[in-house]
Enzyme design. Structure first.
Site, mmCIF file in Angstrom:
data_model
loop_
_atom_site.group_PDB
_atom_site.id
_atom_site.type_symbol
_atom_site.label_atom_id
_atom_site.label_comp_id
_atom_site.label_asym_id
_atom_site.label_seq_id
_atom_site.Cartn_x
_atom_site.Cartn_y
_atom_site.Cartn_z
ATOM 1 N N GLU A 41 -7.628 -1.279 -8.526
ATOM 2 C CA GLU A 41 -6.615 -2.181 -7.966
ATOM 3 C C GLU A 41 -7.206 -3.065 -6.868
ATOM 4 O O GLU A 41 -7.953 -2.592 -5.998
ATOM 5 C CB GLU A 41 -5.455 -1.346 -7.376
ATOM 6 C CG GLU A 41 -4.365 -2.203 -6.723
ATOM 7 C CD GLU A 41 -3.113 -1.429 -6.350
ATOM 8 O OE1 GLU A 41 -3.031 -0.223 -6.646
ATOM 9 O OE2 GLU A 41 -2.218 -2.052 -5.751
ATOM 10 N N LYS A 85 -1.698 10.286 -12.959
ATOM 11 C CA LYS A 85 -2.647 9.429 -12.232
ATOM 12 C C LYS A 85 -2.690 9.904 -10.781
ATOM 13 O O LYS A 85 -1.651 10.282 -10.227
ATOM 14 C CB LYS A 85 -2.193 7.960 -12.282
ATOM 15 C CG LYS A 85 -2.997 7.040 -11.384
ATOM 16 C CD LYS A 85 -2.649 5.585 -11.609
ATOM 17 C CE LYS A 85 -1.527 5.049 -10.734
ATOM 18 N NZ LYS A 85 -1.716 5.168 -9.290
ATOM 19 N N ASP A 124 4.503 5.424 -8.363
ATOM 20 C CA ASP A 124 5.225 5.750 -7.121
ATOM 21 C C ASP A 124 5.655 4.465 -6.408
ATOM 22 O O ASP A 124 6.369 4.512 -5.405
ATOM 23 C CB ASP A 124 4.411 6.688 -6.211
ATOM 24 C CG ASP A 124 3.114 6.075 -5.706
ATOM 25 O OD1 ASP A 124 2.762 4.951 -6.123
ATOM 26 O OD2 ASP A 124 2.433 6.725 -4.882
ATOM 27 N N SER A 125 5.259 3.312 -6.971
ATOM 28 C CA SER A 125 5.787 2.037 -6.462
ATOM 29 C C SER A 125 7.306 1.987 -6.620
ATOM 30 O O SER A 125 7.960 1.116 -6.037
ATOM 31 C CB SER A 125 5.140 0.846 -7.200
ATOM 32 O OG SER A 125 5.245 0.999 -8.591
HETATM 33 O O1 KIV Z 1 2.719 3.010 -8.272
HETATM 34 C C1 KIV Z 1 2.239 2.068 -8.894
HETATM 35 O O2 KIV Z 1 2.924 1.272 -9.540
HETATM 36 C C2 KIV Z 1 0.798 1.909 -8.836
HETATM 37 C C3 KIV Z 1 0.298 0.523 -8.998
HETATM 38 C C4 KIV Z 1 0.624 -0.287 -7.798
HETATM 39 C C5 KIV Z 1 -1.137 0.507 -9.257
HETATM 40 O O3 KIV Z 1 0.094 2.847 -8.583
#
Ligand code: KIV
Length: 283
Positions: A183, A113, A44-45
């Protein structure tokens, strides 16, 4: 060949590290697969990196599905993790199952996740894995909980905090997750967790002792310039290269240097060009 949960378990047992990278689109997913990276996270980044949101909070399930489908098209033979966005799993087991199922059915992801390890989230992990969907936990610096954590900052920096993280990791394993992402913790805390649970521990900013490493592709390629966490190694400066190329293109267009027709234009038979010239350009 696409790796499976059994491969990841074996890798932990034998000490072979798991490589893990984010991707949000067809192009970078193809590059990841060609580079033989073990696992891709459609994180979700993408809210920050691709969509320019200030945090991951506004990201919707529909946005995640669009990007996850593109990633699957680019990486048909790589294990893909779909990241459950904020409010796609918090409310109820039913909602969590429904949205986890969307990643599997609509985007052909291999697993989902989800962030957190309080009793509510542990219930969600049990519910999702109970119907046969693979789940990866996520503890430590969990961006969806940034407000509660007092911002996006490193976690587990005292004995007490490290103990809490270890208990959370054990609970996530017990709830049925096949792996866990940790993380933003000191390396010794990554080691503590990895040494004391049997599922693979992926780390992002969790030091070298964990079972695998995740980086956000836009960070490690030097493309995302808003903020660079301490743990990011820049493997390339693609952002600088893009700016150099865009600037040169801009200048060449304005000066009439690009395009050179002999090189970059479509060909036409001489007699057809002559007819056009005679009709339109000779008056
Ligand atoms: O959304 C993402 O890329 C993540 C990472 C920052 C761990 O959850």
């Amino acid at each position: 060949m696409k790796k499976t949960v059994n491969d990841f378990r074996k890798m932990k047992e034998t000490g072979e590290k798991i490589s893990f990278i984010t991707s949000y689109d067809y192009m970078t997913a193809k590059f990841a697969e060609q580079s033989e990276i073990d696992m891709i996270l459609v994180g979700d980044s993408l809210g920050n990196v691709l969509l320019g949101y200030e945090s991951t909070i506004p990201v919707s399930m529909d946005e995640m599905i669009i990007h996850a489908r593109a990633v699957r098209r680019g990486a048909p033979n790589t294990f893909i993790v779909g990241d459950m966005p904020f409010m796609s799993y918090q409310i109820s087991d039913e909602l969590a199952i429904k949205n986890a199922g969307r990643f599997i059915k609509e985007a052909n992801c291999d697993c989902i996740k989800l962030e957190g390890a309080d009793s509510r989230i542990l219930d969600r992990i049990r519910a999702i894995t109970g119907i046969g969907i693979l789940a990866m936990g996520h503890i430590g610096l969990t961006p969806q909980f940034a407000a509660k954590l007092g911002g996006c900052k490193a976690q587990g920096k005292s004995l007490e905090a490290a103990k809490v993280l270890l208990e959370q990791a054990k609970a996530v394993e017990q709830a049925g997750a096949f792996s866990i992402l940790v993380e933003g913790v000191p390396a010794i805390v990554g080691k503590l967790i990895s040494d004391n649970i049997s599922i693979p521990v992926l780390g992002i900013g969790a030091g070298s002792f964990v079972d695998g490493q995740l980086l956000i592709y836009a960070d490690m390629l030097g493309m995302y310039e808003d903020f660079t966490p301490k743990f990011v190694k820049k493997y390339a400066q693609i952002g600088e290269e893009i700016k150099r190329a865009f600037t040169q293109y801009n200048q060449e267009v304005k000066k009439g240097i690009f395009p050179v027709d002999s090189e970059y234009s479509y060909k036409i038979k001489e007699e057809e060009a002559k007819k056009i010239k005679e009709l339109y350009f000779t008056k």
